[in-house]
Write an enzyme that holds these catalytic residues in place. Sequence first.
Site, PDB file in Angstrom:
ATOM      1  N   GLY A 239      33.210  37.793  27.926  1.00 58.85           N
ATOM      2  CA  GLY A 239      34.002  37.034  27.661  1.00 58.85           C
ATOM      3  C   GLY A 239      34.822  37.160  26.059  1.00 58.85           C
ATOM      4  O   GLY A 239      35.937  36.573  25.855  1.00 58.85           O
ATOM      5  N   GLU A 273      27.068  40.475  28.722  1.00 60.36           N
ATOM      6  CA  GLU A 273      27.652  41.107  29.899  1.00 60.36           C
ATOM      7  C   GLU A 273      29.117  41.207  29.449  1.00 60.36           C
ATOM      8  O   GLU A 273      30.066  40.749  29.907  1.00 60.36           O
ATOM      9  CB  GLU A 273      27.611  39.976  31.209  1.00 60.36           C
ATOM     10  N   GLY A 275      32.771  42.953  29.143  1.00 63.81           N
ATOM     11  CA  GLY A 275      33.565  44.147  29.998  1.00 63.81           C
ATOM     12  C   GLY A 275      34.719  44.274  29.461  1.00 63.81           C
ATOM     13  O   GLY A 275      34.837  45.186  28.660  1.00 63.81           O
ATOM     14  N   TYR A 316      48.541  36.768  35.828  1.00 58.28           N
ATOM     15  CA  TYR A 316      48.294  35.942  34.829  1.00 58.28           C
ATOM     16  C   TYR A 316      49.356  35.697  33.777  1.00 58.28           C
ATOM     17  O   TYR A 316      49.149  35.090  32.679  1.00 58.28           O
ATOM     18  CB  TYR A 316      47.144  36.325  34.054  1.00 58.28           C
ATOM     19  N   CYS A 342      58.694  45.124  46.303  1.00 58.61           N
ATOM     20  CA  CYS A 342      59.611  44.069  46.453  1.00 58.61           C
ATOM     21  C   CYS A 342      59.191  42.619  46.299  1.00 58.61           C
ATOM     22  O   CYS A 342      59.154  42.011  47.226  1.00 58.61           O
ATOM     23  CB  CYS A 342      59.878  44.311  48.021  1.00 58.61           C
TER      24      CYS A 342
END
Length: 413
Positions: A239, A273, A275, A316, A342
């Site tokens: 995070g 963890e 990423g 997002y 498109c």
Amino acid sequence: MNTLHRLDGRLHLEGVALDTLAERFGTPLYVYSKAALESAYQAYAQAFAKTPHLICYAVKANSSLAILNLFARLGAGFDIVSGGELMRVLAAGGDPGKIVFSGVGKTADEMRAALKAGILCFNVESVSELHRLNRVAGEEGRVAPVSFRVNPDVDPKTHPYISTGLKENKFGVPIGDAPALYRLAAGLPHLKITGIDCHIGSQLTDLSPLADAAKRVLALVDTLSKEGITLHHIDLGGGVGIRYNDETPPDLEAYGQTLAALFAGRHEKLLLEPGRSLVGNAGLLLTRVEYLKPGEDKNFAIVDAAMNDLMRPALYEAYHGIVAVNQKKAAPQRYDIVGPICETGDFIGFARDLAIDEGDLLAILSAGAYGMSMASNYNSRPRAAEILIDRNEIHVIRERETQKGLMAGERLI
Ligand code: LLP
């Protein structure tokens, strides 16, 4: 680490000029810096050096085999969320004993594969999953290592789609239910309790929600210990955000110190963890300007990368820096940078001031995380190739897909 730099106006990653890569391998093209990946990993190792820990790289951020292999060689563990990710980690030489398996919907087959591989633990997210895991482990004649993912109900103050630690999110078990669940797990024959886990969201720019979540989880671990339930590890998820534009991400050193203080005198190992913060700023997406399309209100630069290559802006409204690969003297003009797909949602960035002509190259920055791993074949577009740069060496770590390849496996009735 700044492995991206200009030399005589030409953008380079490590020792390689990006325009030469575009000539050789075509565009759109993902390009990563090995030095930047390594230095991101080392920054974690250093920041948490005072606390016995294991960094379990969240595979979903970028699951390319060469990148997994690089982290495996640095000693990383892995956080996986599917049987496919398990297979990738094993193929890349990852140590199964350092794999944690997260996710709300693990299938029985995925559980079986992970049990056979001998993973470190399953981060269990519901009572039903616990019972299924117990049954599958029994059928396999194995004991499943279990950690509950608790939901600490902390607001991570990030985009709602990537916030996971609130009561209303689908993730984890409510922290208040955890003691009863641990008691239940302790009584099931094919399970072994090993740890606890939480992950409150992604792209966090503030340290306080991470620290709050850690405190809540540690308090729970102490309650469990009074009941005789001992844990071996405490997994605080990923995070930590990165800088895409003007964010000030949490300082890893400060996070490391906060956790070192909280873990002082404890016997449990810390698991993390991460990423995005390991790969995000180590990669970029190279794209070529196909057309410049002046409009009444705005100008468009239509490029050959699209939402299928990099979904984050469309999904997002995420910001990615966009720079010209070769600097020009001309006065910049304002463009919306859009792809050929498109859909109006197919944009890479709005209102960017650039001095560009048709045929020029752009670098879309901070694209190492959730770029290639979320790419699709929408509009029957083959996915981009991936290149890993190691000083002056160029490694093709994934070939460009072919149009023919996309149809393989399809049949007429
Ligand atoms: N652990 C778990 C259980 C997760 O669900 C995630 C990310 C991570 C670790 C890694 O989080 P990180 O360190 O990367 O923030 N596609 C979105 C991000 C989705 C994150 C999902 N879970 C994006 O492009 O922003």
